[in-house]
Design a protein around this motif. Structure first.
Motif, PDB file in Angstrom:
ATOM      1  N   PRO A  15       0.836  -1.208   0.000  1.00  4.52           N
ATOM      2  CA  PRO A  15       0.000   0.000   0.000  1.00  4.52           C
ATOM      3  C   PRO A  15       0.867   1.253   0.000  1.00  4.52           C
ATOM      4  N   SER A  16       0.318   2.343  -0.545  1.00  6.96           N
ATOM      5  CA  SER A  16       1.096   3.575  -0.678  1.00  6.96           C
ATOM      6  C   SER A  16       1.521   4.146   0.674  1.00  6.96           C
ATOM      7  N   ASP A  17       0.680   3.973   1.718  1.00  7.57           N
ATOM      8  CA  ASP A  17       1.059   4.504   3.019  1.00  7.57           C
ATOM      9  C   ASP A  17       2.266   3.763   3.597  1.00  7.57           C
ATOM     10  N   ILE A  18       2.353   2.472   3.312  1.00  6.14           N
ATOM     11  CA  ILE A  18       3.524   1.698   3.752  1.00  6.14           C
ATOM     12  C   ILE A  18       4.766   2.143   2.982  1.00  6.14           C
ATOM     13  N   LEU A  19       4.603   2.372   1.672  1.00  9.00           N
ATOM     14  CA  LEU A  19       5.727   2.833   0.861  1.00  9.00           C
ATOM     15  C   LEU A  19       6.251   4.179   1.359  1.00  9.00           C
ATOM     16  N   LEU A  20       5.341   5.070   1.742  1.00  5.69           N
ATOM     17  CA  LEU A  20       5.763   6.371   2.244  1.00  5.69           C
ATOM     18  C   LEU A  20       6.524   6.238   3.563  1.00  5.69           C
ATOM     19  N   LYS A  21       6.102   5.302   4.401  1.00 10.38           N
ATOM     20  CA  LYS A  21       6.834   5.065   5.643  1.00 10.38           C
ATOM     21  C   LYS A  21       8.244   4.556   5.359  1.00 10.38           C
ATOM     22  N   ILE A  22       8.371   3.735   4.306  1.00 12.80           N
ATOM     23  CA  ILE A  22       9.700   3.248   3.925  1.00 12.80           C
ATOM     24  C   ILE A  22      10.569   4.411   3.431  1.00 12.80           C
ATOM     25  N   ILE A  23       9.977   5.278   2.601  1.00 11.69           N
ATOM     26  CA  ILE A  23      10.737   6.408   2.058  1.00 11.69           C
ATOM     27  C   ILE A  23      11.159   7.366   3.163  1.00 11.69           C
ATOM     28  N   ARG A  24      10.353   7.463   4.220  1.00 19.54           N
ATOM     29  CA  ARG A  24      10.711   8.343   5.335  1.00 19.54           C
ATOM     30  C   ARG A  24      12.016   7.935   6.007  1.00 19.54           C
ATOM     31  N   LEU A  25      12.393   6.650   5.861  1.00 16.59           N
ATOM     32  CA  LEU A  25      13.629   6.173   6.462  1.00 16.59           C
ATOM     33  C   LEU A  25      14.851   6.666   5.712  1.00 16.59           C
ATOM     34  N   LEU A  26      14.660   7.177   4.506  1.00 18.31           N
ATOM     35  CA  LEU A  26      15.772   7.661   3.705  1.00 18.31           C
ATOM     36  C   LEU A  26      16.186   9.065   4.117  1.00 18.31           C
ATOM     37  N   GLU A  27      17.397   9.447   3.723  1.00 18.90           N
ATOM     38  CA  GLU A  27      17.805  10.837   3.803  1.00 18.90           C
ATOM     39  C   GLU A  27      17.048  11.611   2.724  1.00 18.90           C
ATOM     40  N   PRO A  28      16.762  12.885   2.942  1.00 21.91           N
ATOM     41  CA  PRO A  28      16.016  13.664   1.938  1.00 21.91           C
ATOM     42  C   PRO A  28      16.652  13.627   0.554  1.00 21.91           C
ATOM     43  N   LYS A  29      17.983  13.679   0.474  1.00 17.97           N
ATOM     44  CA  LYS A  29      18.630  13.689  -0.848  1.00 17.97           C
ATOM     45  C   LYS A  29      18.413  12.363  -1.568  1.00 17.97           C
ATOM     46  N   HIS A  30      18.380  11.249  -0.815  1.00 22.21           N
ATOM     47  CA  HIS A  30      18.105   9.955  -1.438  1.00 22.21           C
ATOM     48  C   HIS A  30      16.646   9.871  -1.890  1.00 22.21           C
ATOM     49  N   ALA A  31      15.747  10.390  -1.085  1.00 22.64           N
ATOM     50  CA  ALA A  31      14.335  10.391  -1.464  1.00 22.64           C
ATOM     51  C   ALA A  31      14.129  11.189  -2.745  1.00 22.64           C
ATOM     52  N   ALA A  32      14.816  12.326  -2.855  1.00 23.23           N
ATOM     53  CA  ALA A  32      14.677  13.162  -4.049  1.00 23.23           C
ATOM     54  C   ALA A  32      15.177  12.431  -5.288  1.00 23.23           C
ATOM     55  N   LYS A  33      16.205  11.616  -5.134  1.00 23.26           N
ATOM     56  CA  LYS A  33      16.774  10.904  -6.285  1.00 23.26           C
ATOM     57  C   LYS A  33      15.806   9.858  -6.846  1.00 23.26           C
ATOM     58  N   LEU A  34      14.863   9.412  -6.021  1.00 21.96           N
ATOM     59  CA  LEU A  34      13.888   8.434  -6.518  1.00 21.96           C
ATOM     60  C   LEU A  34      13.009   9.023  -7.617  1.00 21.96           C
ATOM     61  N   CYS A  35      12.958  10.361  -7.687  1.00 26.57           N
ATOM     62  CA  CYS A  35      12.134  11.009  -8.713  1.00 26.57           C
ATOM     63  C   CYS A  35      12.606  10.659 -10.116  1.00 26.57           C
ATOM     64  N   ILE A  36      13.891  10.353 -10.275  1.00 26.40           N
ATOM     65  CA  ILE A  36      14.418  10.083 -11.617  1.00 26.40           C
ATOM     66  C   ILE A  36      14.321   8.605 -11.987  1.00 26.40           C
ATOM     67  N   VAL A  37      13.869   7.762 -11.049  1.00 23.51           N
ATOM     68  CA  VAL A  37      13.787   6.323 -11.331  1.00 23.51           C
ATOM     69  C   VAL A  37      12.605   6.021 -12.244  1.00 23.51           C
ATOM     70  N   CYS A  38      11.429   6.488 -11.870  1.00 22.13           N
ATOM     71  CA  CYS A  38      10.237   6.249 -12.670  1.00 22.13           C
ATOM     72  C   CYS A  38       9.123   7.177 -12.203  1.00 22.13           C
ATOM     73  N   LYS A  39       8.052   7.231 -12.973  1.00 28.16           N
ATOM     74  CA  LYS A  39       6.939   8.132 -12.655  1.00 28.16           C
ATOM     75  C   LYS A  39       6.279   7.771 -11.331  1.00 28.16           C
ATOM     76  N   SER A  40       6.194   6.482 -11.048  1.00 24.90           N
ATOM     77  CA  SER A  40       5.495   6.064  -9.830  1.00 24.90           C
ATOM     78  C   SER A  40       6.257   6.481  -8.583  1.00 24.90           C
ATOM     79  N   TRP A  41       7.591   6.294  -8.608  1.00 19.75           N
ATOM     80  CA  TRP A  41       8.366   6.755  -7.449  1.00 19.75           C
ATOM     81  C   TRP A  41       8.287   8.277  -7.342  1.00 19.75           C
ATOM     82  N   ARG A  42       8.314   8.955  -8.499  1.00 17.99           N
ATOM     83  CA  ARG A  42       8.231  10.424  -8.464  1.00 17.99           C
ATOM     84  C   ARG A  42       6.915  10.871  -7.843  1.00 17.99           C
TER      85      ARG A  42
END
Length: 481
Positions: free
Chosen positions: A48-75
């Motif tokens: 679920p998207s809420d679980i995915l967001l909790k996972i992304i929260r564990l990242l550093e902000p700069k790593h989270a921002a880099k996910l934007c270039i992986v694919c549209k869904s991560w962005r």
């Protein structure tokens, strides 16, 4: 964190590899591939998207921002406003409220919007976070009437202090060479080239009247300050007065700002960031110097020997306070000690008698209005003016200045105002102690220097220096002169 980030990035790549080797083509599979083309999250796709967001929260902000270039869904997931709101709160938890205030209020320009029909600006916390990270720090110079604080907009507190360029309150004849030497000294102590960063300067409250002569004197001071800074090749100068900055530090744009300066105390009405000089700025002929001098006299009368005036000032800051009920306090045992300089000093009634002269100037032999009388007069003028800000914009009172940090001052002033003013004026009045101690005005300037949209400085008051020898002055109609 790096391992988690790598797994998130690899999830999309692994899914693409698996779809490339698939040989069975059915309508269901086609539908599934179409779905994953929009959201190729690989093994994470079933979460679920809420679980995915909790996972992304564990990242550093700069790593989270880099996910934007992986694919549209991560962005899409990474663009979630609550995610970057979370990053902001975690990175700057002490100043989160101030960040929201500056991004919603200080970027609006003058006049600040107060019409209920106006659509509020929707904040993009991702944009705010990114802009604040990329924004170079500004130099903050809080030129008080006694001591100047200087430092960086991205630091928690001033880097250092120095005697002010105003020579302890004297602003009658600002001299160019003195100003240039002062600013050169500040930049030298900060070890930075003036041409590398913009500077936010707090202007002292001076020449209080709304007369042509007073306006000319205020403009002369600002022109001299800017000329000295531009001759040092500073690229841009944002100038705001101390009273407004103190109000901003308390996350307010309207109210009454009281500054206990080095020589005098000013009571300044401010509506939507503009000093209402036509309403009236009240001035009390008592300041930090008089408080320190009164304590020195009391110590001398009690045969307390001290090394210097600095020792007395230290004792004032560490031991003195303002009594809620002066007569009742006289009957108490208020003795306390503090080690200052090379000795240990014990004070008793001097502890609260020092601050009492703000409410009873005659105790120090001064013929002047008391602090609460001057504030009540300002409140009355604001109430009678019937300005467009509403009926209670002036009921928030913010204290600033080193001597305003005396414990009990805010409570005592609020009590006196409630007893002095009629109920329709006093109801709802609240007095706020200096939000950031003696550095309150400096912190207000820090808010200006840290907003995510640098050009918002143009909405306040900024002087720009182009590459040639001239400079352009951008001056808005609603800015306080």
């Amino acid at each position: 964190m790096a391992t988690l980030f790598r797994k998130l990035r690899e999830s999309a790549a692994s899914f693409k590899r698996s779809t490339t080797t698939a040989t069975t083509t059915t309508s269901n599979n086609s539908s599934q591939r179409s779905h994953h083309h929009d959201a190729p999250l690989g093994l994470f796709d079933s979460l679920p998207s809420d679980i995915l967001l909790k996972i992304i929260r564990l990242l550093e902000p700069k790593h989270a921002a880099k996910l934007c270039i992986v694919c549209k869904s991560w962005r899409s997931l990474v663009s979630d406003n609550e995610l970057w709101d979370h990053f902001l709160q975690n990175r700057q938890p002490l100043h989160y409220d101030s960040i929201i205030f500056s991004e919603t209020k200080l970027t609006s320009g003058y006049p600040l919007p107060f019409f209920v029909t106006q659509t509020p600006r929707v904040l993009s916390f991702k944009h705010i976070y990114g802009q604040r990270e990329r924004l170079p720090p500004a130099v903050i110079i809080d030129g008080g009437s006694g001591y100047c604080k200087f430092g960086w907009s991205k630091e928690e507190r001033p880097l250092g202090r120095t005697p002010t360029f105003l020579e302890f309150g004297n602003v009658e004849t600002p001299i160019y060479t003195r100003l240039r030497h002062f600013f050169g000294t500040v930049y030298g102590r900060m070890k930075v080239k003036p041409s590398s960063q913009a500077v936010v300067v707090s202007l002292p409250i001076c020449h209080y009247d709304d007369t042509e002569s007073a306006r000319a004197s205020r403009q002369q001071l600002k022109d001299a300050i800017c000329a000295a800074l531009f001759d040092l090749n500073v690229p841009a100068v944002c100038a705001l007065n101390q009273a407004t900055l103190a109000l901003y530090a308390a996350k307010q744009t309207s109210g009454i700002s009281i500054n206990i300066g080095f020589q005098v105390t000013s009571v300044v009405p401010i509506l939507n960031g503009k000093v209402m000089r036509k309403v009236g700025v009240e001035v009390v002929g008592l300041g930090a110097l008089k408080l320190t001098g009164f304590l020195r006299e009391k110590m001398q009368q009690n045969s307390l020997n001290f090394e210097s005036l600095y020792t007395v000032r230290t004792l004032k800051e560490k031991l003195c306070y303002v009594a809620y009920d002066y007569e009742a306090e006289l009957l108490k045992d208020t003795q306390a000690s503090f080690e200052a300089g090379e000795g240990r000093y014990t004070l008793s009634k001097e502890r609260f008698q020092t601050g009492e002269i703000l409410f009873q100037p005659r105790l120090a032999g001064v013929r002047a209005m008391s602090l609460h009388q001057a504030t009540a007069l300002c409140v009355d003028h604001c109430y009678s003016a019937e300005l467009a800000g509403g009926s209670d914009w002036f009921k928030t009172i913010v204290l600033s200045g080193g001597s305003a940090c005396l414990p009990g001052l805010a409570e005592r002033l609020e009590k006196e105002l409630h007893s002095l003013l009629p109920p329709d004026m006093s109801n709802g009045i609240r007095v706020i102690p200096p939000p950031h101690g003696a550095d309150t005005a400096w912190f207000g300037a820090k808010l200006i220097g840290s907003v995510s949209y640098p050009l918002s400085l143009l909405n306040i008051h900024i002087f720009l220096a182009p590459q040639d020898l001239t400079f352009m002055l951008i001056k808005l109609e609603h800015f306080d002169d």
